[in-house]
Write an enzyme that holds these catalytic residues in place. Sequence first.
Site, PDB file in Angstrom:
ATOM      1  CG  ASP A  49      -2.103   0.924   1.088  1.00  0.00           C
ATOM      2  OD1 ASP A  49      -2.391   1.379  -0.037  1.00  0.00           O
ATOM      3  OD2 ASP A  49      -2.739   1.208   2.123  1.00  0.00           O
TER       4      ASP A  49
ATOM      5  CB  SER B 126      -8.724  -5.363  -3.138  1.00  0.00           C
ATOM      6  OG  SER B 126      -9.286  -4.084  -3.358  1.00  0.00           O
TER       7      SER B 126
ATOM      8  CG  ASN C  10      -7.911  -1.998  -5.187  1.00  0.00           C
ATOM      9  OD1 ASN C  10      -6.995  -2.799  -4.988  1.00  0.00           O
ATOM     10  ND2 ASN C  10      -8.125  -0.988  -4.347  1.00  0.00           N
TER      11      ASN C  10
ATOM     12  NE  ARG D 174      -7.638   2.006  -5.661  1.00  0.00           N
ATOM     13  CZ  ARG D 174      -6.440   2.089  -5.106  1.00  0.00           C
ATOM     14  NH1 ARG D 174      -5.399   2.422  -5.840  1.00  0.00           N
ATOM     15  NH2 ARG D 174      -6.270   1.830  -3.823  1.00  0.00           N
TER      16      ARG D 174
ATOM     17  NE  ARG E 112      -2.789  -1.427   4.554  1.00  0.00           N
ATOM     18  CZ  ARG E 112      -4.042  -1.501   4.146  1.00  0.00           C
ATOM     19  NH1 ARG E 112      -4.843  -2.421   4.635  1.00  0.00           N
ATOM     20  NH2 ARG E 112      -4.512  -0.651   3.258  1.00  0.00           N
TER      21      ARG E 112
ATOM     22  CB  SER F 205      -7.661  -3.688   3.053  1.00  0.00           C
ATOM     23  OG  SER F 205      -7.402  -2.451   3.689  1.00  0.00           O
TER      24      SER F 205
HETATM   25  C1  IPE Z   1      -5.397  -2.757  -0.179  1.00  0.00           C
HETATM   26  O1  IPE Z   1      -5.046  -1.434  -0.427  1.00  0.00           O
HETATM   27  C2  IPE Z   1      -5.446  -3.518  -1.471  1.00  0.00           C
HETATM   28  C3  IPE Z   1      -4.166  -3.727  -2.122  1.00  0.00           C
HETATM   29  C4  IPE Z   1      -3.005  -3.438  -1.615  1.00  0.00           C
HETATM   30  C5  IPE Z   1      -4.241  -4.329  -3.421  1.00  0.00           C
HETATM   31  P1  IPE Z   1      -6.160  -0.305  -0.570  1.00  0.00           P
HETATM   32  O2  IPE Z   1      -5.453   0.983  -0.728  1.00  0.00           O
HETATM   33  O3  IPE Z   1      -7.127  -0.662  -1.631  1.00  0.00           O
HETATM   34  O4  IPE Z   1      -6.893  -0.422   0.838  1.00  0.00           O
HETATM   35  P2  IPE Z   1      -7.810   0.593   1.630  1.00  0.00           P
HETATM   36  O5  IPE Z   1      -8.905   0.999   0.691  1.00  0.00           O
HETATM   37  O6  IPE Z   1      -6.960   1.747   2.018  1.00  0.00           O
HETATM   38  O7  IPE Z   1      -8.299  -0.179   2.806  1.00  0.00           O
HETATM   39  C1  IPE Z   2      -1.484   0.215  -3.416  1.00  0.00           C
HETATM   40  O1  IPE Z   2      -1.316   1.596  -3.449  1.00  0.00           O
HETATM   41  C2  IPE Z   2      -1.734  -0.373  -4.784  1.00  0.00           C
HETATM   42  C3  IPE Z   2      -3.120  -0.809  -5.008  1.00  0.00           C
HETATM   43  C4  IPE Z   2      -4.078  -0.822  -4.109  1.00  0.00           C
HETATM   44  C5  IPE Z   2      -3.436  -1.270  -6.347  1.00  0.00           C
HETATM   45  P1  IPE Z   2      -2.531   2.587  -3.476  1.00  0.00           P
HETATM   46  O2  IPE Z   2      -2.900   2.848  -4.893  1.00  0.00           O
HETATM   47  O3  IPE Z   2      -3.638   2.104  -2.613  1.00  0.00           O
HETATM   48  O4  IPE Z   2      -1.873   3.882  -2.848  1.00  0.00           O
HETATM   49  P2  IPE Z   2      -2.488   4.871  -1.768  1.00  0.00           P
HETATM   50  O5  IPE Z   2      -2.978   4.022  -0.628  1.00  0.00           O
HETATM   51  O6  IPE Z   2      -3.593   5.608  -2.431  1.00  0.00           O
HETATM   52  O7  IPE Z   2      -1.351   5.745  -1.368  1.00  0.00           O
HETATM   53 MG    MG Z   3      -4.094   2.355  -0.639  1.00  0.00          MG
END
Ligand code: IPE
Ligand code: IPE
Ligand code: MG
Length: 238
Positions: free
Chosen positions: A17, A62, A65, A68, A185, A193
Site C-alpha cells: 500500500d 482487491s 479496487n 477506482r 502492510r 482490507s
Molecule cells: C489494499 O489497499 C489492497 C491492495 C493493496 C491491493 P487499498 O489501498 O485498496 O486499501 P484501503 O482501501 O486503504 O483499505
Molecule cells: C497500493 O497503493 C496499490 C493498489 C491498491 C493497487 P494505493 O494505490 O492504494 O496507494 P495509496 O494508498 O492511495 O497511497
Molecule cells: Mg491504498
Amino acid sequence: MNDKAPGTPRHVAIIMDGNGRWARERGLPRIKGHEEGANSVRAVVRASKELGISYLTLYAFSVENWVRPKAEIEGLMDLLVRYLRGNEKELHEQKIRLRAMGRLEDLREDVRNELARVSDATAAYESGTLVFALSYGGRTEIANAAKRIARQAAAGTLDPESVDEKTVAANLYLPDVPDPDLLIRTSGEMRVSNFMLWQISYAELYVSPVMWPDFREENLKQAVAEYKRRRRRFGDIA
Ligand code: IPE
Ligand code: IPE
Ligand code: MG
C-alpha cells in the site's frame, strides 16, 4: 531463552500500500507510484528467495479496487502485463513458480493470458512460490468456498455433519499453500482490507510506515528480523 522464537517465515504475505501517496508526495501522477511499486515487487521477490522464504503472496488488486477511476485500473492492468513479460526470465533464473488467486475471471483478457502463460511455464518449480492476489477479496474467497461445499453436500458427495475447518480450508483458492506466518502492510495503515481473512488467523502482523515504492530488501529483512523476535504462542501459555 526464547524457545518459542520462530525461524524464517515459510510464508510472507504483503499488503502493498501507499503507491498513490508516494507519487502525490512527489507531485507525480498515481501511476508513477504503481510503476515504482513494480520495482519494489522485483526487489522483494529476489530478497525473499535469498532469505529462504518459500511462499510470498502479494496483494496487487482487491475486489474493492474496481471502484477506482478506469484510467488507473487500465494503467494497473498494463503494468501487470508488463511486469509478467519483463520478469519471466528472472522467475526462471530463480526457479520461482508464479500463481494467482482471486476473481481472475474479472481480469482483462491479456492479463489472464499472461498469468496463465507464465504460471504454466513456471509450474514445475518447487523451491519458491510467488502468489499474486488479483481481484482478490477474503470474504469473496470464503463465500466461494461455502458455495463449493454446499454444492458437494447437495450432490450427496459430502456429509454436512463432517464439515470442519479442514473442509473450509480445502475449498479456498490455493488450498495447498500454507497459511501466512507473517503479514506485512506498508504505508502505516492499521487494517487488513479484506486480505486472506481465513488464512491470517494466527499470522504475525507487521505494519511499516514506508510507502510501498520505497519498500525494498532492507525493509523486508527488518520485518523478518522482527518476526524472528516474536513468540508465537497459538493459545498456549508463554
Ligand atoms: C489494499 O489497499 C489492497 C491492495 C493493496 C491491493 P487499498 O489501498 O485498496 O486499501 P484501503 O482501501 O486503504 O483499505
Ligand atoms: C497500493 O497503493 C496499490 C493498489 C491498491 C493497487 P494505493 O494505490 O492504494 O496507494 P495509496 O494508498 O492511495 O497511497
Ligand atoms: Mg491504498
